[in-house]
Design an enzyme around this catalytic site. Structure first.
Site, PDB file in Angstrom:
ATOM      1  N   ASP A  36       1.039  -1.151  -0.017  1.00  0.00           N
ATOM      2  CA  ASP A  36       0.049   0.096   0.140  1.00  0.00           C
ATOM      3  C   ASP A  36       0.997   1.359   0.059  1.00  0.00           C
ATOM      4  OD1 ASP A  36      -2.302   1.681   0.732  1.00  0.00           O
ATOM      5  OD2 ASP A  36      -1.393   1.783   2.740  1.00  0.00           O
ATOM      6  N   ASP A  38      -0.253   5.018   1.241  1.00  0.00           N
ATOM      7  CA  ASP A  38      -0.312   5.920   2.367  1.00  0.00           C
ATOM      8  C   ASP A  38      -0.297   5.493   3.684  1.00  0.00           C
ATOM      9  OD1 ASP A  38      -0.754   7.906   0.408  1.00  0.00           O
ATOM     10  OD2 ASP A  38      -3.262   7.686   0.627  1.00  0.00           O
ATOM     11  N   ASP A 159      -1.880  -0.588   6.064  1.00  0.00           N
ATOM     12  CA  ASP A 159      -1.892  -0.186   7.383  1.00  0.00           C
ATOM     13  C   ASP A 159      -3.446  -0.243   7.564  1.00  0.00           C
ATOM     14  OD1 ASP A 159      -2.442   2.321   5.325  1.00  0.00           O
ATOM     15  OD2 ASP A 159      -3.061   3.189   7.277  1.00  0.00           O
TER      16      ASP A 159
END
Ligand SMILES: [Mg+2]
Length: 206
Positions: A36, A38, A159
């Site tokens: 991922d 961000d 996250d």
């Protein structure tokens, strides 16, 4: 009555037994590692925290600024980790749901990092980039379609808890808490090996 085993107990061996490999064996690692963007490889939401244009001062490493002076950098251990994956010939992919895909691509293209053979653009490490809004199931189906790599051979770092939905496909996901680093990498590789029935021999090194 026997006491219940603690949750931390070692996983029971798979029916066919453990496969013991050296740490340098190619199949001791997944074929693809997916990140991922961000809050996994950088510590912001690019679509809300960054105002274009992005700029780099000369050949400054791992540092960009946007129109408002906000800094954008990869988490400090990410460049060396990407370099290590490349040495191991592991396919590297990005899977992001950002609403500003072009800005994310531009950031990866502008960011310079130290590689084994000198300075490189961060983007050069990514063999596949799936960057658009929507469920990450779509991102992973696309990576699978484009590369032919089985889902069971993909290790994913993200996250956001909701993205565990991709495990339904057979992907192994690790939740990243404070940015991608070597500790998260080791956690991921161990989780992936555990599911594949792989153990790394004592002579090996991680
Ligand atoms: Mg994220």
């Amino acid at each position: 009555m026997p006491r219940q085993r603690p949750e931390t107990a070692a996983p029971s061996p798979p029916p066919e037994g453990w496969q013991v490999l050296s740490a340098d064996a190619p199949n001791a690692y997944p074929l693809a590692v997916v990140f991922d963007l961000d809050y996994t490889i950088w510590d912001l939401w690019i679509d809300t925290h960054i105002t274009p244009p992005l700029k780099r001062k000369g050949d400054e490493l791992n540092h960009l600024t946007d129109r408002c002076g906000t800094a954008l950098s990869l988490f400090p251990e990410v460049p060396a980790l990407l370099a290590e994956l490349k040495v191991r010939r592991i396919h590297i992919a990005a899977a992001s749901r950002t609403h500003t895909p072009e800005l994310a691509r531009e950031a990866l293209s502008l960011l310079l990092v130290a590689g084994a053979d000198g300075t490189v653009r961060a983007q050069t490490y990514f063999n596949t980039m799936e960057i658009y809004p929507g469920s990450k199931l779509r991102h992973f189906r696309e990576i699978h379609r484009a590369t032919g790599i089985p889902y069971e051979q993909m290790l994913f770092f993200d996250d956001e808890h909701r993205n565990f939905e991709v495990e339904r496909l057979g992907v192994t996901m690790v939740l990243v808490r404070d940015g991608m680093d070597w500790a998260a990498w080791r956690e991921g590789v161990n989780k992936w090996r555990g599911r594949r029935g792989i153990k790394v021999g004592r002579d090996g090194r991680d």
